[in-house]
Design an enzyme around this catalytic site. Structure first.
Site, short mmCIF file in Angstrom:
data_model
loop_
_atom_site.label_atom_id
_atom_site.label_comp_id
_atom_site.label_asym_id
_atom_site.label_seq_id
_atom_site.Cartn_x
_atom_site.Cartn_y
_atom_site.Cartn_z
N ASP A 37 -20.97 39.38 35.91
CA ASP A 37 -21.84 40.53 36.16
C ASP A 37 -21.07 41.48 37.08
OD1 ASP A 37 -24.28 42.06 36.52
OD2 ASP A 37 -24.40 41.09 38.48
N ASP A 39 -22.61 44.64 39.39
CA ASP A 39 -23.28 45.06 40.62
C ASP A 39 -23.97 43.86 41.28
OD1 ASP A 39 -24.21 46.72 42.61
OD2 ASP A 39 -25.87 47.52 41.45
#
Length: 205
Positions: A37, A39
């Site tokens: 991922d 952020d």
């Protein structure tokens, strides 16, 4: 607003361990690809999500679509119902790209170099992902970037992860997803991938 911006669930204590589709714990070194991922995992985008919500809500209210107290995720859903999703996503992406230019690097970013292919799969716009990765010199370690808009769906739908793995040329059962939210965990499970919480991976390194 949680990391990755558009209305993600917090991870809480749900499933807080690495898993694979067969239910067995495996070492990271046993995987043929690792997908992260963005952020909240590798970087923290400098985005005022309250301002994003206000601007996206305005797109709908200007066209007589009721918003009420809806969060950004619900606003996107209502925008899709009224043929306004592209307009709303353009607004979100504008904020994300600006926030990517001053994104903070998180500790896990320092461990991004691996001997296996690496991907990034995010709810943020692909363009914002690339800006943040380049800002911190991470782009050279990443072989596939999948963000909002790369494919038709977003996490927790498995399509973005599967697209990233197809780009990397690795089957889901041989890949690990590292994320920071329950929607990341669910997406990995639906894709048939292993999963590890970003905090656990950072502590392990």
């Amino acid at each position: 607003m949680s990391s990755d911006g558009v209305g993600r669930e917090e991870n809480g204590d749900v499933g807080r361990r690495r898993f694979d589709p067969a239910g067995a714990t495996r070492s990271v070194s046993e995987y043929d690809a690792i997908v992260y991922d963005l952020d909240g995992t590798l970087v923290r985008l400098d985005v005022d999500w309250d301002a994003v919500r206000e601007r996206t809500a305005a797109v709908l209210t200007a066209r007589d679509v009721e918003v009420g107290g809806a969060d950004i995720w619900t606003i996107r859903e209502r925008a899709a119902e009224h043929g306004l999703l592209d307009r709303v996503d353009d607004v979100i992406a504008e904020f994300e790209r600006e926030g990517a230019r001053s994104a903070d690097r998180l500790p896990l970013a320092g461990t991004l170099s691996h001997e296996v292919p690496v991907g990034v799969c995010s709810l943020n716009a692909e363009s914002a992902c690339r800006i943040a990765l380049e800002l911190h010199g991470l782009d050279g370690h990443v072989d596939a970037v999948v963000g909002r808009g790369t494919v038709e769906t977003v996490k927790p739908d498995p399509e973005p992860l599967l697209y990233a793995l197809d780009t990397l040329g690795v089957p889901p059962e041989r890949a690990l997803f590292v994320g920071d939210s329950d929607s990341d965990r669910v997406a990995a499970e639906r894709a048939g991938m292993g999963f590890e919480w970003a905090g656990d991976r950072a502590n392990a390194d």
